[in-house]
Write a protein that holds these residues in place. Sequence first.
Motif, PDB file in Angstrom:
ATOM      1  N   LYS A 176     -14.452 -25.901 -11.493  1.00 19.39           N
ATOM      2  CA  LYS A 176     -16.029 -25.857 -11.478  1.00 19.39           C
ATOM      3  C   LYS A 176     -16.455 -26.795 -12.631  1.00 19.39           C
ATOM      4  O   LYS A 176     -17.519 -27.505 -12.437  1.00 19.39           O
ATOM      5  N   ALA A 177     -15.691 -26.829 -13.602  1.00 17.84           N
ATOM      6  CA  ALA A 177     -16.175 -27.704 -14.614  1.00 17.84           C
ATOM      7  C   ALA A 177     -16.085 -29.275 -14.097  1.00 17.84           C
ATOM      8  O   ALA A 177     -16.854 -29.913 -14.482  1.00 17.84           O
ATOM      9  N   GLU A 178     -15.002 -29.586 -13.450  1.00 15.75           N
ATOM     10  CA  GLU A 178     -14.756 -31.061 -12.873  1.00 15.75           C
ATOM     11  C   GLU A 178     -15.878 -31.021 -12.002  1.00 15.75           C
ATOM     12  O   GLU A 178     -16.345 -32.431 -11.977  1.00 15.75           O
ATOM     13  N   HIS A 179     -16.382 -30.443 -11.313  1.00 13.13           N
ATOM     14  CA  HIS A 179     -17.409 -30.295 -10.271  1.00 13.13           C
ATOM     15  C   HIS A 179     -18.845 -30.943 -10.818  1.00 13.13           C
ATOM     16  O   HIS A 179     -19.186 -31.764 -10.413  1.00 13.13           O
ATOM     17  N   VAL A 180     -19.011 -30.025 -12.051  1.00  9.91           N
ATOM     18  CA  VAL A 180     -20.316 -30.359 -12.654  1.00  9.91           C
ATOM     19  C   VAL A 180     -20.167 -31.735 -13.150  1.00  9.91           C
ATOM     20  O   VAL A 180     -21.086 -32.630 -13.259  1.00  9.91           O
ATOM     21  N   ARG A 181     -19.088 -32.000 -13.965  1.00 12.18           N
ATOM     22  CA  ARG A 181     -18.882 -33.422 -14.557  1.00 12.18           C
ATOM     23  C   ARG A 181     -19.079 -34.612 -13.681  1.00 12.18           C
ATOM     24  O   ARG A 181     -19.808 -35.578 -13.716  1.00 12.18           O
ATOM     25  N   ASP A 182     -18.391 -34.387 -12.420  1.00 15.83           N
ATOM     26  CA  ASP A 182     -18.123 -35.532 -11.487  1.00 15.83           C
ATOM     27  C   ASP A 182     -19.660 -35.546 -10.883  1.00 15.83           C
ATOM     28  O   ASP A 182     -19.941 -36.530 -10.501  1.00 15.83           O
ATOM     29  N   THR A 183     -20.203 -34.438 -10.562  1.00 11.91           N
ATOM     30  CA  THR A 183     -21.835 -34.583 -10.036  1.00 11.91           C
ATOM     31  C   THR A 183     -22.677 -35.091 -10.886  1.00 11.91           C
ATOM     32  O   THR A 183     -23.433 -35.996 -10.437  1.00 11.91           O
ATOM     33  N   MET A 184     -22.700 -34.764 -12.238  1.00 14.85           N
ATOM     34  CA  MET A 184     -23.716 -35.596 -13.212  1.00 14.85           C
ATOM     35  C   MET A 184     -23.284 -37.194 -13.238  1.00 14.85           C
ATOM     36  O   MET A 184     -24.426 -37.890 -13.269  1.00 14.85           O
ATOM     37  N   TYR A 185     -21.846 -37.541 -13.315  1.00 13.40           N
ATOM     38  CA  TYR A 185     -21.474 -38.830 -13.372  1.00 13.40           C
ATOM     39  C   TYR A 185     -21.829 -39.602 -12.193  1.00 13.40           C
ATOM     40  O   TYR A 185     -22.400 -40.750 -12.141  1.00 13.40           O
ATOM     41  N   LYS A 186     -21.649 -38.871 -11.009  1.00 11.27           N
ATOM     42  CA  LYS A 186     -21.956 -39.449  -9.758  1.00 11.27           C
ATOM     43  C   LYS A 186     -23.604 -39.664  -9.720  1.00 11.27           C
ATOM     44  O   LYS A 186     -24.010 -40.966  -9.185  1.00 11.27           O
ATOM     45  N   MET A 187     -24.310 -38.787 -10.040  1.00  4.50           N
ATOM     46  CA  MET A 187     -25.712 -38.901 -10.354  1.00  4.50           C
ATOM     47  C   MET A 187     -26.131 -40.133 -10.681  1.00  4.50           C
ATOM     48  O   MET A 187     -27.116 -41.032 -10.449  1.00  4.50           O
ATOM     49  N   MET A 188     -25.742 -40.328 -12.037  1.00  3.97           N
ATOM     50  CA  MET A 188     -26.032 -41.525 -12.775  1.00  3.97           C
ATOM     51  C   MET A 188     -25.605 -42.732 -12.058  1.00  3.97           C
ATOM     52  O   MET A 188     -26.373 -43.813 -12.183  1.00  3.97           O
ATOM     53  N   ASP A 189     -24.236 -42.854 -11.750  1.00  2.00           N
ATOM     54  CA  ASP A 189     -23.628 -44.106 -11.068  1.00  2.00           C
ATOM     55  C   ASP A 189     -24.482 -44.605  -9.819  1.00  2.00           C
ATOM     56  O   ASP A 189     -24.866 -45.665  -9.714  1.00  2.00           O
ATOM     57  N   LEU A 190     -24.778 -43.608  -9.038  1.00  2.00           N
ATOM     58  CA  LEU A 190     -25.521 -44.081  -7.730  1.00  2.00           C
ATOM     59  C   LEU A 190     -26.886 -44.522  -8.120  1.00  2.00           C
ATOM     60  O   LEU A 190     -27.621 -45.245  -7.602  1.00  2.00           O
ATOM     61  N   ALA A 191     -27.640 -43.316  -8.779  1.00  2.00           N
ATOM     62  CA  ALA A 191     -29.004 -43.588  -8.874  1.00  2.00           C
ATOM     63  C   ALA A 191     -29.357 -44.682  -9.748  1.00  2.00           C
ATOM     64  O   ALA A 191     -30.326 -45.431  -9.475  1.00  2.00           O
ATOM     65  N   ALA A 192     -28.390 -45.341 -10.486  1.00  2.00           N
ATOM     66  CA  ALA A 192     -28.698 -46.298 -11.301  1.00  2.00           C
ATOM     67  C   ALA A 192     -28.879 -47.677 -10.576  1.00  2.00           C
ATOM     68  O   ALA A 192     -29.568 -48.651 -10.908  1.00  2.00           O
ATOM     69  N   LYS A 193     -28.228 -47.475  -9.301  1.00  2.00           N
ATOM     70  CA  LYS A 193     -28.240 -48.537  -8.209  1.00  2.00           C
ATOM     71  C   LYS A 193     -29.239 -48.437  -7.328  1.00  2.00           C
ATOM     72  O   LYS A 193     -29.430 -49.059  -6.268  1.00  2.00           O
ATOM     73  N   GLY A 194     -29.962 -47.273  -7.194  1.00  2.00           N
ATOM     74  CA  GLY A 194     -30.870 -46.714  -6.046  1.00  2.00           C
ATOM     75  C   GLY A 194     -30.303 -46.002  -4.811  1.00  2.00           C
ATOM     76  O   GLY A 194     -30.830 -46.089  -4.015  1.00  2.00           O
ATOM     77  N   ASP A 195     -28.853 -45.886  -5.135  1.00  2.00           N
ATOM     78  CA  ASP A 195     -28.135 -45.315  -3.914  1.00  2.00           C
ATOM     79  C   ASP A 195     -28.549 -43.724  -3.853  1.00  2.00           C
ATOM     80  O   ASP A 195     -28.690 -43.206  -4.974  1.00  2.00           O
ATOM     81  N   PHE A 196     -28.323 -43.347  -2.803  1.00  2.00           N
ATOM     82  CA  PHE A 196     -28.322 -41.607  -2.598  1.00  2.00           C
ATOM     83  C   PHE A 196     -27.009 -40.986  -2.141  1.00  2.00           C
ATOM     84  O   PHE A 196     -26.366 -41.642  -1.607  1.00  2.00           O
TER      85      PHE A 196
END
Length: 196
Positions: A176-196
Motif C-alpha cells: 500500500k505504501a509503495e502504491h501511494v509513493r508510486d502514484t504521487m511520483y507518477k502524478m508529478m512526472d506525467l503532469a509536469a509534461k502535460g500527460d494523463f
Amino acid sequence: MNIIKNILSIIGAVIIIGMLVAFVKFDLGDKISKASKLDPKAMGAYMTMFDAVLTTGKSADAMVRRVKINPDVSTEDVIESMKSIAGDANMLQVGDSRMADEYDHAGKRQRYIRILHYCAPNIAKTFIDYSVAYGAFMPCRILIVEDDKGDRWLVTMAMELMLFGGHTLPPEMMKKAEHVRDTMYKMMDLAAKGDF
C-alpha cells in the motif's frame, strides 16, 4: 624491516584500542544490534538524505522530491492531469490551498504558490492503526511553486524514509505504501509534461 613491523603493530594496537573505547563509550554494540533490525534499504535511504544535506546544507531540501514543469504546460493542465491520475489510482484530492494571490495589495505580481492534498482513506486508516505518527504526514501534498526565474516546480515529500527508514513494514502495508509513493511520483512526472 623490524622497525616497520613495530610501527605497524603500534598503529594496529592504537586502532583496536580506539575501536574498543568507542564501542564501550558510545554503546555501539546496542546500536549495531538495533540497526541490524532495520529494513535492508534503510541505510541507502538515510545516506541519500545525508548526502543531500551535505550538498545543500538544508535538511528540508534533502527530504523532498522536485519535478520541473514543462514551460509549455499550463498550471491548470498540470492540476487536471494530477487529478485524473490520482482518481485512476483510487486517491482523492482532499484539499486545495492557494498560498498567495496572483497580485499583492499594491498590485505587484507575486509568485504562484499552491498546495494540493491527496489521500486514499483506506490506506491512511491502515497506517494510522499501525502508528498514529503516520497521521502527521497525511494527507500527501504536492506543492506547485514558481521560482525566482519564473520556472514552475512540483514538490512533494520524498517517501523513501517513510517506507524503508525503520523496521521492514508488513508485506501488505509495504504494498500500500509503495502504491501511494508510486502514484504521487507518477502524478508529478506525467503532469509536469502535460500527460494523463
